[in-house]
Design a protein around this motif. Structure first.
Motif, PDB file in Angstrom:
ATOM      1  N   ALA A  17     -24.569  -6.637  18.331  1.00 18.48           N
ATOM      2  CA  ALA A  17     -25.930  -6.095  18.243  1.00 18.48           C
ATOM      3  C   ALA A  17     -26.695  -6.425  19.519  1.00 18.48           C
ATOM      4  N   PRO A  18     -27.300  -5.433  20.156  1.00 19.77           N
ATOM      5  CA  PRO A  18     -28.056  -5.701  21.380  1.00 19.77           C
ATOM      6  C   PRO A  18     -29.290  -6.573  21.135  1.00 19.77           C
ATOM      7  N   ASP A  19     -29.883  -6.471  19.950  1.00 17.35           N
ATOM      8  CA  ASP A  19     -31.057  -7.269  19.610  1.00 17.35           C
ATOM      9  C   ASP A  19     -30.820  -7.869  18.222  1.00 17.35           C
ATOM     10  N   THR A  20     -30.473  -9.149  18.182  1.00 17.66           N
ATOM     11  CA  THR A  20     -30.125  -9.778  16.913  1.00 17.66           C
ATOM     12  C   THR A  20     -31.319  -9.953  15.989  1.00 17.66           C
ATOM     13  N   ARG A  21     -32.523  -9.652  16.478  1.00 16.49           N
ATOM     14  CA  ARG A  21     -33.692  -9.673  15.592  1.00 16.49           C
ATOM     15  C   ARG A  21     -33.758  -8.405  14.745  1.00 16.49           C
ATOM     16  N   ASP A  22     -33.022  -7.378  15.148  1.00 25.09           N
ATOM     17  CA  ASP A  22     -33.032  -6.090  14.456  1.00 25.09           C
ATOM     18  C   ASP A  22     -32.039  -6.127  13.296  1.00 25.09           C
ATOM     19  N   GLY A  23     -32.537  -6.479  12.134  1.00 26.70           N
ATOM     20  CA  GLY A  23     -31.683  -6.584  10.958  1.00 26.70           C
ATOM     21  C   GLY A  23     -31.004  -5.281  10.595  1.00 26.70           C
ATOM     22  N   SER A  24     -31.678  -4.158  10.795  1.00 30.33           N
ATOM     23  CA  SER A  24     -31.094  -2.860  10.442  1.00 30.33           C
ATOM     24  C   SER A  24     -29.864  -2.550  11.282  1.00 30.33           C
ATOM     25  N   ASP A  25     -29.900  -2.888  12.552  1.00 32.89           N
ATOM     26  CA  ASP A  25     -28.740  -2.681  13.418  1.00 32.89           C
ATOM     27  C   ASP A  25     -27.586  -3.558  12.944  1.00 32.89           C
ATOM     28  N   ILE A  26     -27.870  -4.789  12.622  1.00 31.18           N
ATOM     29  CA  ILE A  26     -26.829  -5.708  12.144  1.00 31.18           C
ATOM     30  C   ILE A  26     -26.255  -5.194  10.822  1.00 31.18           C
ATOM     31  N   ALA A  27     -27.117  -4.743   9.933  1.00 26.70           N
ATOM     32  CA  ALA A  27     -26.659  -4.201   8.649  1.00 26.70           C
ATOM     33  C   ALA A  27     -25.750  -2.991   8.870  1.00 26.70           C
ATOM     34  N   GLY A  28     -26.126  -2.116   9.772  1.00 24.73           N
ATOM     35  CA  GLY A  28     -25.299  -0.947  10.072  1.00 24.73           C
ATOM     36  C   GLY A  28     -23.940  -1.329  10.621  1.00 24.73           C
ATOM     37  N   ARG A  29     -23.930  -2.312  11.501  1.00 21.93           N
ATOM     38  CA  ARG A  29     -22.664  -2.771  12.069  1.00 21.93           C
ATOM     39  C   ARG A  29     -21.809  -3.456  11.006  1.00 21.93           C
ATOM     40  N   ALA A  30     -22.437  -4.244  10.141  1.00 18.37           N
ATOM     41  CA  ALA A  30     -21.706  -4.905   9.054  1.00 18.37           C
ATOM     42  C   ALA A  30     -21.126  -3.861   8.110  1.00 18.37           C
ATOM     43  N   ALA A  86     -29.312 -11.307   7.606  1.00 24.18           N
ATOM     44  CA  ALA A  86     -28.895 -10.697   8.874  1.00 24.18           C
ATOM     45  C   ALA A  86     -29.005 -11.672  10.044  1.00 24.18           C
ATOM     46  N   GLN A  87     -29.766 -12.738   9.882  1.00 26.96           N
ATOM     47  CA  GLN A  87     -29.911 -13.732  10.956  1.00 26.96           C
ATOM     48  C   GLN A  87     -28.729 -14.682  11.039  1.00 26.96           C
ATOM     49  N   GLY A  88     -27.836 -14.615  10.065  1.00 27.06           N
ATOM     50  CA  GLY A  88     -26.621 -15.427  10.101  1.00 27.06           C
ATOM     51  C   GLY A  88     -26.707 -16.663   9.232  1.00 27.06           C
TER      52      GLY A  88
END
Length: 127
Positions: A17-30, A86-88
């Motif tokens: 994820a380019p910006d780990t603060r972006d939970g939606s991006d992390i969710a999409g990748r997961a 999403a923050q880990g």
């Protein structure tokens, strides 16, 4: 998929994820990573997610979410906990143990300063 495997999945999603603060991006990748797994693993991942949601359903955390987000409905608390997942694992467990540590996270300080709510509804449906 047990909790250990679930957290590894989240960390792998965060790595790209380019910006780990972006939970939606992390969710999409997961979600994309889960799509490569068997139906049984996907179902187990969803159960693990709901177990983490249940573990984090605590009044002190809700109070912290209320302060940080300038209010927090019941749905808002679900979405906040999605963001927290999403923050880990490290951040999730640290904040669960002491919700006041939210104030020490750089992303939280930035979000509060910019008036951005910390939420991620997308994390609730990664499976």
């Amino acid at each position: 998929m047990n909790k250990e495997q679930f957290w590894k999945l989240i960390e792998k999603a965060r790595e790209h994820a380019p910006d780990t603060r972006d939970g939606s991006d992390i969710a999409g990748r997961a979600s994309a990573l889960l799509a490569r797994r068997s139906a049984q693993e996907i179902t187990a991942a969803q159960q693990t997610l709901w177990d983490l949601m249940a573990d984090s359903y605590r009044n002190p955390l809700w109070a912290a979410a209320y302060v940080v987000n300038g209010g927090c409905s019941d749905d808002g608390f679900d979405y906040f906990r999605g963001w927290l997942i999403a923050q880990g694992r490290t951040t999730f467990e640290r904040v669960l143990a002491d919700p006041d540590t939210l104030a020490e996270l750089p992303g939280v300080l930035t979000a509060v300063a910019e008036g951005i709510g910390l939420d991620c509804e997308d994390m609730l449906s990664v499976a």
